[in-house]
Enzyme design. Structure first.
Site, mmCIF file in Angstrom:
data_model
loop_
_atom_site.group_PDB
_atom_site.id
_atom_site.type_symbol
_atom_site.label_atom_id
_atom_site.label_comp_id
_atom_site.label_asym_id
_atom_site.label_seq_id
_atom_site.Cartn_x
_atom_site.Cartn_y
_atom_site.Cartn_z
ATOM 1 N N HIS A 207 0.967 -1.017 0.045
ATOM 2 C CA HIS A 207 -0.220 0.076 0.120
ATOM 3 C C HIS A 207 0.765 1.284 -0.018
ATOM 4 O O HIS A 207 1.482 1.666 0.928
ATOM 5 C CB HIS A 207 -0.814 -0.081 1.366
ATOM 6 C CG HIS A 207 -1.942 0.985 1.432
ATOM 7 N ND1 HIS A 207 -3.182 1.030 1.501
ATOM 8 C CD2 HIS A 207 -1.686 2.542 1.593
ATOM 9 C CE1 HIS A 207 -3.731 1.807 1.520
ATOM 10 N NE2 HIS A 207 -3.118 2.876 1.808
ATOM 11 N N HIS A 209 1.783 5.233 -0.921
ATOM 12 C CA HIS A 209 1.332 6.564 -1.131
ATOM 13 C C HIS A 209 2.534 7.334 -2.254
ATOM 14 O O HIS A 209 3.594 6.954 -1.983
ATOM 15 C CB HIS A 209 1.430 7.427 0.148
ATOM 16 C CG HIS A 209 0.000 6.945 0.965
ATOM 17 N ND1 HIS A 209 -0.435 7.504 1.982
ATOM 18 C CD2 HIS A 209 -0.855 5.756 0.672
ATOM 19 C CE1 HIS A 209 -1.622 7.055 2.671
ATOM 20 N NE2 HIS A 209 -1.689 6.198 1.892
ATOM 21 N N CYS A 240 -3.663 10.293 4.769
ATOM 22 C CA CYS A 240 -3.624 9.959 5.956
ATOM 23 C C CYS A 240 -3.987 11.147 7.005
ATOM 24 O O CYS A 240 -3.219 12.026 7.188
ATOM 25 C CB CYS A 240 -2.401 9.258 6.495
ATOM 26 S SG CYS A 240 -2.467 8.836 8.170
ATOM 27 N N ASN A 249 -2.968 8.438 -2.081
ATOM 28 C CA ASN A 249 -2.860 7.073 -2.262
ATOM 29 C C ASN A 249 -2.139 7.014 -3.641
ATOM 30 O O ASN A 249 -2.526 7.945 -4.507
ATOM 31 C CB ASN A 249 -3.778 6.160 -2.199
ATOM 32 C CG ASN A 249 -4.482 6.121 -0.880
ATOM 33 O OD1 ASN A 249 -3.650 5.437 0.173
ATOM 34 N ND2 ASN A 249 -5.397 6.630 -0.327
HETATM 35 MG MG MG Z 1 -3.506 5.028 2.063
#
Ligand code: MG
Length: 305
Positions: A207, A209, A240, A249
């Site tokens: 995941h 960013h 976030c 993201n």
């Molecule tokens: Mg994220």
């Protein structure tokens, strides 16, 4: 036949939770349908956290029920984030087939984000993972601040591995390394990921960013090392709320484009995905961060060869 990759679309949860404007339940529902229609098969659809903590997702109970009752959700792996026992109760009641649980490597981040120590959050996640499994739900666990923390700086891979091993013991279906701040670079990603047992890699998601523009370079390192699960957010929405300066993201459009160009099968119709983002961005009154989407718009959404 090209090799498949697994994309988890986190826009409806991770994307929306950091936006100033809220979508209505109807708009969210329409977006979920459009994302499913574009070929995405794993959707993080909401979050069972305190309503006042994340007001953008306060309608998750209603949205989940409505979405899961709709034909369009039938071949979709729908996921909801759960932050505590109360959230898990709500998730189980909603019927969502998969829950995402949270833990972090950084003590300070954990305290600010969920007001618990790392050890406490691991114990909570262990208990909730067990309960979710007993109810026949799939479990995905985020390991946040896997590369850096806004309060503690760069995260040492050895500390990540300590948390990772405890998460592996929870027997979850997917473990996700979260680059919460977007500070991961290819070298840091390689250093962490090559230390993971190759037998575990099929269950590990990444995941990223794109704060410093390194998300796709990091994805490439993951691909080279045999990782095949990636998170992304349509139009690059999100960030976030507890990590100042963390921008969006990795955009799903950008991820899909690169994966397809690298010869992987994503199952996603890029133009349909970009069109779905347009509707949402109109409501949120902001431009998206996806470069691929911008390129598609400039060519009238013609497929890129
Ligand atoms: Mg994220």
């Amino acid at each position: 036949m090209s090799e498949a990759v697994v994309i988890t679309e986190v826009g409806p949860r991770d994307g929306l939770q950091n936006e100033a404007l809220c979508l209505t339940p109807e708009q969210k529902f329409a977006w979920l349908k459009a994302l499913a229609g574009a070929g995405l098969r794993r959707l993080e659809i909401g979050s069972f956290v305190r309503h006042d903590a994340v007001p953008q997702l306060a309608d998750s109970d209603e949205l989940c029920r409505r979405w899961l009752a709709d034909e369009a959700s039938k071949d979709i792996q729908s996921i909801a984030l759960v932050a505590n026992d109360k959230g898990l109760e709500r998730a189980l009641a909603s019927g969502v087939p998969e829950v995402a649980l949270l833990c972090a490597v950084s003590e300070k981040f954990n305290q600010r984000n969920i007001r618990q120590s790392v050890q406490q959050s691991l114990e909570g996640a262990t208990s909730r993972a067990r309960t979710a499994r007993e109810h026949g739900r799939r479990v995905r666990i985020y390991i946040s601040t896997a590369f850096g923390c806004p309060f503690e700086g760069p995260t040492a891979p050895a500390r990540v591995m300590q948390v990772f091993e405890k998460v592996v013991a929870m027997e979850c279906d997917e473990l996700v390394f979260g680059d919460t701040l977007g500070v991961a670079t290819p070298r840091a990603v390689r250093e962490l990921l090559q230390g993971i047992d190759p037998a575990c890699r099929p269950k590990v998601g990444l995941h990223f960013h794109d704060t410093y523009g390194t998300a796709l370079a990091n994805v490439m390192v993951g691909l080279e090392l045999g990782y095949r699960r990636f998170d992304a957010s349509a139009a690059g929405l999100g960030g976030c709320p507890y990590a100042a300066g963390a921008s969006g993201n990795l955009a799903s459009e950008d991820l899909v484009y690169v994966l397809e160009q690298e010869g992987f099968d994503t199952g996603v119709d890029l133009a349909a995905l970009a069109r779905a983002s347009s509707e949402v961005l109109k409501t949120l009154k902001r431009p998206g961060s996806s470069r691929v989407r911008a390129a598609l718009l400039s060519t009238g959404m013609e497929p890129i060869r």
